[in-house]
Write an enzyme that holds these catalytic residues in place. Structure first.
Site, short mmCIF file in Angstrom:
data_model
loop_
_atom_site.label_atom_id
_atom_site.label_comp_id
_atom_site.label_asym_id
_atom_site.label_seq_id
_atom_site.Cartn_x
_atom_site.Cartn_y
_atom_site.Cartn_z
N GLY A 7 0.67 -1.29 -0.10
CA GLY A 7 -0.04 -0.08 0.00
C GLY A 7 0.88 1.33 0.03
CB SER A 8 -0.19 4.69 0.86
OG SER A 8 -1.08 4.66 0.45
CB VAL A 9 4.39 2.10 3.54
CG1 VAL A 9 3.37 1.94 4.69
CG2 VAL A 9 4.55 0.72 2.92
#
Length: 688
Positions: free
Chosen positions: A390-392
């Site tokens: 995801g967004s990490v």
């Protein structure tokens, strides 16, 4: 007519044979005397002048040396020199097969031993009973083979092993039922005597009583190969903490693994030597192995110790075992709490990694999993089980945008749902309006990354546009991700590590949009830890490692001198400018510290942290049939502290923590709670 001249006969010369023989004898005698003198001179030279030299040669030719059993391994300690793996002495009865001992004598010795040493027969197999029966009743078992089969054996159409297997097959349950309780004990001992490599030392029983030990010690001369020794076993002062990563060691019965026999023998090992089988014990076998005692064989019954055995060297890990235990406790508590919350039926584990971003040292590597109502260790998954990040990963994506000129510092972009041909409409979690690059990281804008990726792809976004497939755009992002350690091995000093899960072939242009927000390829928690550590230290990808130093072994529990120190190793440096990297770091600061940052509260303010949150769609197989059937939500976090001089990085992931539910939309804050508690605990140990 001429008168013939009269020829007078020649006068015959007489030969004195006695004289000839006498002269020849004298020559021969002189020759013999010369040879004898030479031999005497040689003998004098060997026995007197060069006596020491030839004695040394004889000693070399007749010298026989043998080794005792494996010496204890070195200890494993944590960074603060707490012993986390040690050895304990174990009284043992062993057996070494002698070449001059018959099967009958072996059975005799086994029967004698069974009367004085208790042997557990709960694991005695039917095969072992039959093999004992063949050895104990050879004449009867020979009759089980037909004459025709013996003829085939003579003709080499059957092997002796074939004949043996026929005997095993033809021994019936009726015959086995005649075996007494004593026979069964003898059968188990006989099995242990013959297991493993033929002439290697076998462990018959460990942890024997003083009486059993004394009996065998006093009677070993008449027991045809049975003897006593003090062996060792690994002990773990901190219980199961990190035990699966510490690894295992083979037993004397196992010896060196068959598949690695040639390798170990080439290094001078014996077949029954104990070696590390997995993880730390295997990785650092060359340091941990002990030096076996050596003996000179004086006679068939006497040996002389010529070299004492020596414990292996001690290795010191970068792990803080007490902090490790605290983090494991935090994870366990939060697993139970999360399981009491809504939509958590598919959630079963969380993982945490604390790392020194400047050296690559791992301080904590912890994962716990709920299995059938019990929480168990799950730390190996950190190395081998990729998750959808995801967004990490948006820090790496933003760096591509800066490097390629697709985005410039402070550029403002409209965060709105986007639509390209052939792909469902995509958006951020909320429509964020007009935002710049720092806000895009702080509020985890998907749209900002989408529009940047379209530019990297060589196009400008407009609604319902056709997104062209451009492999070079994928390659540009993938190269950047790999340089951070995403999708490649971290180099951790363990024999097992996954590279994550990458696409074998990029097929659809729309996948590029998923890639840049961490929804296309999956990475292990360890890779995510290396990624954020690289951002924390300003762009150097440090080799991840657990070893800190090696200490020479001593005769006591004292630490020996340092013989090896693990030096930090830069695997690569990110190909970008200092300004671009600092801009990403500023965005990570904003995630936790800006008023609109989605990561506010993940770390207490005095920690001065930075980081990136991540929420991703994930998919699982809920019924075990090999088909992915359920969508779930995975939450992650990567970060470091303090942001201006990072001393520690943190990675936390909680797969399948929630799932889409039309009746009740709720996602547990389990990752948030774990990050906050772990960082607070770290501060209590080390400060900032």
């Amino acid at each position: 007519m001429r008168k013939k001249k009269k020829v007078m006969p020649k006068k015959t010369r007489s030969i004195n044979y006695d004289y000839v023989v006498k002269n020849r004898f004298i020559v021969f005698l002189i020759f013999i005397i010369i040879i004898f003198i030479i031999l005497l001179a040689k003998l004098f030279n060997v026995m007197i002048i060069e006596n020491d030299k030839y004695n040394d040669k004889i000693d070399v030719l007749t010298y026989v040396k043998t080794s005792g059993e494996s010496a204890p391994r070195g200890r494993i300690l944590d960074r603060n020199y707490n012993v986390i793996v040690d050895n304990i002495a174990v009284k043992t009865i062993t057996y070494s097969k002698r070449k001059d001992v018959s099967t009958k004598q072996m059975l005799e010795a086994a029967r004698t031993l069974s009367r004085h040493v208790y042997i557990d027969i709960s694991k005695l197999t039917e095969r072992s009973k039959k093999e004992y029966y063949i050895a104990a009743y050879p004449e009867y078992c020979n009759k089980l083979i037909k004459e025709k089969e013996y003829e085939l054996l003579a003709q080499k159409k059957l092997t002796s092993n074939d004949i043996y297997e026929l005997k095993v097959e033809r021994i019936t349950d009726k015959e086995l039922s005649k075996l007494s309780e004593e026979d069964l004990h003898v059968a188990q001992i006989f099995y242990l005597m013959n297991s493993g490599y033929a002439y290697s030392e076998k462990i018959i029983k460990s942890n024997v009583s003083d009486e059993e030990y004394a009996y065998v010690s006093e009677n070993n001369a008449s027991l045809y190969g049975f003897n006593t020794s003090v062996s060792w076993e690994r002990t773990y002062p901190y219980g199961d903490t990190l035990k699966s990563i510490l690894g295992t060691v083979s037993s004397t019965k196992q010896g060196i693994p068959a598949e690695e026999k040639d390798y170990y023998l080439s290094l001078g090992y014996s077949l029954n030597d104990r070696v590390g089988l997995s993880y730390i014990e295997k990785e650092y076998e060359n340091y941990l192995k002990g030096e076996k005692p050596e003996y000179e064989v004086v006679s068939s019954t006497e040996t002389k110790l010529i070299k004492e055995g020596k414990r292996g060297n001690d290795i010191v890990l970068s792990i803080d075992i007490h902090l490790q235990q605290e983090v494991e406790r935090i994870i366990e508590n939060n697993i139970w709490r999360c399981k009491g919350e809504a939509n958590s039926e598919y959630y079963d584990h969380s993982s945490v990694i604390l790392q020194d971003p400047n050296t690559g040292e791992i301080l904590v590597m912890a994962s716990k999993k709920l299995v059938d109502g019990v929480i168990v260790d799950n730390v190996r998954s950190i190395l081998t089980n990729p998750i959808t990040p995801g967004s990490v990963v948006k820090g790496a994506s933003m760096l591509v945008a800066y490097n390629t000129g697709a985005v410039h510092f402070g550029e403002r972009v409209m965060d709105e749902p986007i639509k390209v041909a052939g792909v469902a409409e995509k958006s951020s979690y909320h429509n964020l309006g007009v935002i710049d690059d720092i806000t895009a990281l702080a509020q985890s804008s998907n749209v900002y990354q989408f529009k940047a990726a379209i530019r990297v792809n060589g196009q400008e976004y407009h609604r319902n546009m056709k997104l062209n497939f451009n492999q070079s755009a994928f390659d540009t992002y993938r190269t950047m991700y790999h340089s951070f350690g995403l999708g490649v091995k971290t180099g951790i000093d363990l024999p097992v590590e996954s590279s994550g899960y990458g696409a074998k072939k990029d097929k659809a242009a729309g996948n590029l949009l998923d890639y840049v927000i961490g929804q296309y390829e999956s990475f292990t928690p360890l890779q995510l830890s290396q990624y954020v550590s690289t951002i924390a230290n300003g762009g150097n990808r440090m080799q991840t490692h657990l070893l800190k130093e090696v200490r020479e072994s001593t005769d006591s529990n004292e630490l020996g001198k340092v013989i090896f120190t693990y030096e930090p190793n830069v695997l690569n440096t990110i190909n970008t400018s200092r300004e671009n990297m600092d801009r990403v770091r500023y965005g990570f600061w904003a995630v936790l510290n800006a008023s609109n940052g989605y990561g506010r509260g993940y770390m207490e303010e005095h920690l001065r942290g930075a980081g990136k949150t991540g929420t991703s769609q994930s998919f699982i197989d809920t019924d075990g049939n090999g088909v992915i059937d359920t969508e779930t939500i995975t939450t992650s976090f990567v970060g470091y502290a303090p942001y201006d001089n990072p001393k520690v990085s943190i990675e936390v992931s909680s797969p399948n923590v929630s799932h889409p539910n039309p009746s009740y939309e709720f996602t547990s804050l389990v990752s948030y709670r774990i990050v906050r508690e772990v960082m607070s605990t770290y501060y209590n140990y080390y400060g900032i």
